[in-house]
Design an enzyme around this catalytic site. Structure first.
Site, PDB file in Angstrom:
ATOM      1  N   GLU A  63       5.664  -3.287   0.702  1.00 16.93           N
ATOM      2  CA  GLU A  63       5.716  -2.962  -0.730  1.00 16.93           C
ATOM      3  C   GLU A  63       4.926  -1.673  -0.905  1.00 16.93           C
ATOM      4  O   GLU A  63       3.693  -1.681  -0.816  1.00 16.93           O
ATOM      5  CB  GLU A  63       5.119  -4.097  -1.569  1.00 16.93           C
ATOM      6  CG  GLU A  63       5.921  -5.372  -1.420  1.00 16.93           C
ATOM      7  CD  GLU A  63       5.618  -6.409  -2.487  1.00 16.93           C
ATOM      8  OE1 GLU A  63       6.490  -7.242  -2.746  1.00 16.93           O
ATOM      9  OE2 GLU A  63       4.506  -6.402  -3.059  1.00 16.93           O
TER      10      GLU A  63
ATOM     11  N   GLY B 225       0.832  -1.196   0.000  1.00 18.08           N
ATOM     12  CA  GLY B 225       0.000   0.000   0.000  1.00 18.08           C
ATOM     13  C   GLY B 225       0.866   1.246   0.000  1.00 18.08           C
ATOM     14  O   GLY B 225       2.014   1.230  -0.460  1.00 18.08           O
ATOM     15  N   SER B 226       0.319   2.317   0.552  1.00 17.67           N
ATOM     16  CA  SER B 226       1.007   3.601   0.474  1.00 17.67           C
ATOM     17  C   SER B 226       2.136   3.700   1.502  1.00 17.67           C
ATOM     18  O   SER B 226       2.128   3.005   2.527  1.00 17.67           O
ATOM     19  CB  SER B 226       0.000   4.725   0.727  1.00 17.67           C
ATOM     20  OG  SER B 226      -0.544   4.561   2.022  1.00 17.67           O
TER      21      SER B 226
ATOM     22  N   CYS C  38       2.136   0.403  -8.943  1.00 16.63           N
ATOM     23  CA  CYS C  38       3.227   0.915  -8.106  1.00 16.63           C
ATOM     24  C   CYS C  38       4.429   1.245  -8.974  1.00 16.63           C
ATOM     25  O   CYS C  38       5.169   2.177  -8.701  1.00 16.63           O
ATOM     26  CB  CYS C  38       3.597  -0.095  -7.035  1.00 16.63           C
ATOM     27  SG  CYS C  38       3.883  -1.732  -7.700  1.00 16.63           S
TER      28      CYS C  38
ATOM     29  N   GLY D  38       2.152   2.302   5.316  1.00 13.86           N
ATOM     30  CA  GLY D  38       3.225   1.329   5.569  1.00 13.86           C
ATOM     31  C   GLY D  38       4.117   1.764   6.711  1.00 13.86           C
ATOM     32  O   GLY D  38       4.468   0.968   7.599  1.00 13.86           O
TER      33      GLY D  38
END
Ligand code: NAD
Length: 454
Positions: A226, A204-205, A261, A209
């Site tokens: 990630e 995620g963001s 991403c 994170g």
């Protein structure tokens, strides 16, 4: 919780969110099941995953429709995602036994020594919506093969796909007391952080994170992150086919409605080929069909989240206010659904948000550079470190740049791609740890060292 179709803004379904109580119950269930699961031979667990792999293909028509209806990606890209997820799974299916088998390090002498790989236990897989199959598969497949129990929290924007994944895993033979999904928004995910889990794997963001990593740090369990990117692409002056390069860059920007991403987020072009590149890029971008993601010829569907539309329009306005020129697009499309035109900005610089913060949409700035050194300095001018692409006739020239990039992945004459055989890892604000490849198999187990005498 309402599931909304981003193309029509209609409510497709209402789902019951999990609560602290239901999550506690699921955790207790997994605590029992995981121990049995871990005792199975790894080959048996791989067999279940092989069934899941087959089911994804058998049910692809229904799964692709569900995915497009809740995230808005063009239907063909939903099929591509399912196929891509199977490609990654194939790597795990073919290689897991090798990387999870015990390894003898010393076989002679008074004391023999070996390494055994044991599961972590019960892990959280907190996931994103943009590629629910691909990013999910990076985590829950090797985690299950490694003998772990998984509390899987799909994004609130891809819950129907999360439920489909759960249904098919059960059908494939993964026991219910080994895999449980947790539905809801961030506040529901928060409950997972309070459980005594054995690992936290998040996609995620950067913002979320970082929050999660800080919150669970004192547990001293493995954390995998990630996160986002602001991935650059550089076009050197020796490229042979400028139209082909412009087309590849465009696809890197707009694929998945720009919500990858590793999307190409900013483009730098050598001054000698800049005008030709921009002309070709804009000509090709103009032809892109924006519309109903269920239609066969649609190339760009809606953004998945409503607030993202305004976020992108604000980025464009910020760039215009600071002197950028909008060569194409820059507006929302229609008055139903979260659509935005493919957008091309020139006369951009790094004072503008569009060149520094993750856009996550079909919007890009193209900046002219005088040489490779200027390109390198600009490519490196970011808080992120996921991927970087260089287009050039010469591998040596590209390699000199790729070696200096502080990113987990570099591309020569390609972009926006992931391989099951290679580690997927972000540096700086793009993440921590690796998934995929043998490293992504070993990420979900812990080594135990045996000293054996007698
Ligand atoms: P997000 O951070 O908003 O949400 C991710 C997940 O975290 C969701 O399931 C959400 O419900 C959950 N969450 C939110 N707050 C939480 C909390 N306090 N506790 C526990 N869980 C919480 O991200 P998103 O919008 O779903 O995903 C988009 C981002 O993901 C982009 O930045 C993109 O670049 C990144 N991404 C990275 C990769 C990669 O491989 N590096 C892959 C896909 C997406």
């Amino acid at each position: 919780m309402k599931v909304i179709n981003p193309a029509t803004e209609e409510v497709i379904k209402e789902l019951q969110e999990d609560t602290k109580e239901t999550i506690d119950q699921k955790y207790q269930l997994l605590k029992k099941g995981q121990l049995q699961w871990a005792k199975q031979p790894v080959e048996k667990r791989v067999q279940c995953i092989q069934h899941f792999y087959d089911l994804l293909d058998q049910e692809k028509d229904e799964l692709a429709k569900i995915l497009t209806s809740e995230v808005g990606k063009p239907l063909q890209e939903s099929y591509n995602e399912l196929n891509g997820a199977r490609g990654r799974m194939k790597y795990f299916i073919d290689n897991a036994v090798k990387w999870l088998s015990e390894e003898w390090m010393v076989t002679e002498g008074a004391t023999r020594e070996k390494i055994v790989y044991e599961p972590l236990g019960i892990i959280a897989n907190i996931s994103a919506w943009n590629y629910p199959y691909l990013v999910g598969v990076n985590v829950f497949i090797p985690a299950l093969i490694g003998g772990n129990g998984v509390l899987y929290k799909p994004s609130e924007y891809s819950s129907l796909t999360g439920l489909a994944i759960q249904r098919l895993l059960y059908k494939a033979g993964v026991p219910e007391n080994v895999f449980q999904s947790v539905l809801g928004k961030g506040n529901v995910g928060e409950h997972l952080l309070n459980l005594p889990l054995d690992g936290y794997f998040f996609t995620g963001s950067y913002r979320t994170g970082k929050y999660i990593a800080e919150k669970v740090a004192s547990k001293l369990v493995p954390i995998g992150l990630e996160l986002g990117g602001k991935d650059p692409l550089y076009v050197a002056d020796d490229v042979i086919d400028i139209d082909q390069v412009a087309g590849a860059a465009l696809e890197g920007v707009v694929y998945n409605n720009g919500q990858s991403c590793c999307s190409v987020e900013r483009i730098y072009v050598h001054e000698k080929v800049y005008d030709r590149f921009v002309k070709s890029y804009v000509e090709q971008a103009k032809k892109m069909k924006v519309g109903d993601p269920m239609a066969k010829d649609t190339q760009i569907g809606p953004l998945s989240r409503k607030e993202q539309q305004q976020f992108l329009l604000d980025q464009v306005k910020d760039a215009k206010d600071k002197g950028a020129t909008v060569l194409l697009g820059g507006n929302a499309v229609g008055n139903k659904g979260y659509f935005i035109e493919p957008t091309v900005l020139i006369n951009v610089n790094h004072d503008m948000r569009v060149m520094k913060e993750e856009s996550f949409g079909p919007v890009t700035g193209i900046q002219k550079v005088k040489d490779d050194n200027e390109a390198l300095a600009l490519m490196q001018d970011t808080e992120y470190g996921l991927t970087a692409a260089v287009y050039s006739k010469s591998f040596e020239r590209a390699e000199a740049l790729m070696q200096q990039m502080n990113t987990g992945t570099v591309y020569w004459n390609c972009c926006d791609r992931v391989s099951g055989a290679l580690p997927w890892s972000g540096r700086k604000h793009s993440g921590l740890g690796s998934t995929l490849s043998y490293q992504g198999i070993r990420a979900f187990v812990q080594p135990k060292s045996y000293h054996i005498r007698g």
